[in-house]
Design an enzyme around this catalytic site. Sequence first.
Site, PDB file in Angstrom:
ATOM      1  N   ASN A   9       0.874  -1.171   0.000  1.00 36.72           N
ATOM      2  CA  ASN A   9       0.000   0.000   0.000  1.00 36.72           C
ATOM      3  C   ASN A   9       0.912   1.222   0.000  1.00 36.72           C
ATOM      4  OD1 ASN A   9      -1.758   2.075   0.541  1.00 36.72           O
ATOM      5  ND2 ASN A   9      -2.256   1.405   2.633  1.00 36.72           N
ATOM      6  N   TRP A  10       1.024   1.829  -1.172  1.00 29.62           N
ATOM      7  CA  TRP A  10       2.007   2.915  -1.324  1.00 29.62           C
ATOM      8  C   TRP A  10       1.544   4.220  -0.690  1.00 29.62           C
ATOM      9  CZ3 TRP A  10       3.653   2.264  -7.197  1.00 29.62           C
ATOM     10  CH2 TRP A  10       4.380   1.068  -7.333  1.00 29.62           C
ATOM     11  N   LYS A  11       0.260   4.281  -0.338  1.00 30.97           N
ATOM     12  CA  LYS A  11      -0.300   5.515   0.250  1.00 30.97           C
ATOM     13  C   LYS A  11       0.013   6.717  -0.650  1.00 30.97           C
ATOM     14  CE  LYS A  11      -0.072   3.279   4.694  1.00 30.97           C
ATOM     15  NZ  LYS A  11       0.012   3.369   6.149  1.00 30.97           N
ATOM     16  N   HIS A  95      -9.529   1.392   4.900  1.00 32.85           N
ATOM     17  CA  HIS A  95      -8.239   1.563   5.572  1.00 32.85           C
ATOM     18  C   HIS A  95      -8.408   2.543   6.727  1.00 32.85           C
ATOM     19  CE1 HIS A  95      -4.115   2.671   6.385  1.00 32.85           C
ATOM     20  NE2 HIS A  95      -3.758   1.556   5.770  1.00 32.85           N
ATOM     21  N   GLU A  97      -6.712   4.896   7.734  1.00 35.99           N
ATOM     22  CA  GLU A  97      -6.459   6.313   7.397  1.00 35.99           C
ATOM     23  C   GLU A  97      -7.664   6.932   6.693  1.00 35.99           C
ATOM     24  OE1 GLU A  97      -2.689   5.599   5.473  1.00 35.99           O
ATOM     25  OE2 GLU A  97      -1.845   5.092   7.415  1.00 35.99           O
ATOM     26  N   GLY A 173       2.364   2.249  10.679  1.00 38.77           N
ATOM     27  CA  GLY A 173       3.305   3.360  10.516  1.00 38.77           C
ATOM     28  C   GLY A 173       4.041   3.739  11.793  1.00 38.77           C
ATOM     29  N   SER A 212       3.332  -2.149  10.183  1.00 41.02           N
ATOM     30  CA  SER A 212       4.776  -2.183  10.376  1.00 41.02           C
ATOM     31  C   SER A 212       5.434  -3.514  10.031  1.00 41.02           C
ATOM     32  CB  SER A 212       5.137  -1.772  11.814  1.00 41.02           C
ATOM     33  OG  SER A 212       4.744  -0.430  12.052  1.00 41.02           O
ATOM     34  N   GLY A 233       2.848  -1.090   4.241  1.00 40.85           N
ATOM     35  CA  GLY A 233       2.925   0.328   3.914  1.00 40.85           C
ATOM     36  C   GLY A 233       4.358   0.764   3.668  1.00 40.85           C
ATOM     37  N   GLY A 234       4.983   1.328   4.687  1.00 43.16           N
ATOM     38  CA  GLY A 234       6.328   1.901   4.562  1.00 43.16           C
ATOM     39  C   GLY A 234       7.337   0.982   3.900  1.00 43.16           C
TER      40      GLY A 234
HETATM   41  P1  PGA Z   1       2.807   0.265   7.591  1.00 43.88           P
HETATM   42  O1  PGA Z   1       1.354   0.496   6.914  1.00 43.88           O
HETATM   43  O2  PGA Z   1       3.332  -1.014   7.046  1.00 43.88           O
HETATM   44  O3  PGA Z   1       3.594   1.468   7.182  1.00 43.88           O
HETATM   45  O4  PGA Z   1       2.564   0.198   9.062  1.00 43.88           O
HETATM   46  C1  PGA Z   1       0.484  -0.568   6.716  1.00 43.88           C
HETATM   47  C2  PGA Z   1      -0.831  -0.083   6.156  1.00 43.88           C
HETATM   48  O5  PGA Z   1      -1.287   1.003   6.565  1.00 43.88           O
HETATM   49  O6  PGA Z   1      -1.453  -0.733   5.306  1.00 43.88           O
END
Ligand code: PGA
Length: 250
Positions: A9-11, A95, A97, A173, A212, A233-234
């Site tokens: 998930n590149w956000k 999600h 967010e 995150g 994470s 994500g990251g």
């Molecule tokens: P993260 O994000 O790996 O940076 O914690 C995961 C996500 O929000 O899908």
Amino acid sequence: MRTPLVMGNWKLNGTKESVTTLIKGIEAAADAATNVEVAVCPPAIFIEQVANLVANNSIEFGAQDVSTNIEGAYTGETSPVMVKEFAAKYSLVGHSERRQYHNETDAVVAAKFVAIQKHGLIPVLCIGETLEERETNVTKTVVETQLKAVIDVAGIDAFENCVIAYEPVWAIGTGKVATSEQAQEVHAHIRSWLAEQSKVVADKVQILYGGSVKAASAKELFSQADIDGGLVGGAALVIEEFVGIINGAK
Ligand code: PGA
């Protein structure tokens, strides 16, 4: 046997250049991991670029969010039909967010889930508790409520064709990954709760862990009985990390 799925998930990240570099950097690992599905969810504006870059490799892609509307006066939105036109396979929905920064309620999430499926995409339904909810021991109730809101609208059989991502909000995150025991406990609960409604769905549905995930934690997490891969994500923005995570799912 459920196929593991590793989804990036590149956000809100990427440039035309970095998108190409990233896909080129992960494609060999994705192609080599024949027993692992690999997918990325770029920002909508990079969907066409990603579609072209993955045309000759095994990487799938999806949207991070779509509208419930198909067309019309909805400024700034992207419809599932538009995403599907580029041969996307998935769309994330719900999600944390989106729930937090865009006030997406369970009702909105359910409506998006239905729209995603209706237009031929696979929803990746994200659920998970906040730190406060975990500390007050309501994690299981929270995930049940989030799932039930969608099941009430879409029906349990709709879950035969979806992915669930369990993402504890406190782990997203933050660098605080859930332990494999903590994650497995919730995943097992989700699966047994689903089994009360449909054994077929419970056996079939891929339940990803997110929050994470790193190359160093992936293998241990993915070796748990009810963890079928990860939503990343990251670490999905860093070639060596994402390759390590794909390899951790083999
Ligand atoms: P993260 O994000 O790996 O940076 O914690 C995961 C996500 O929000 O899908």
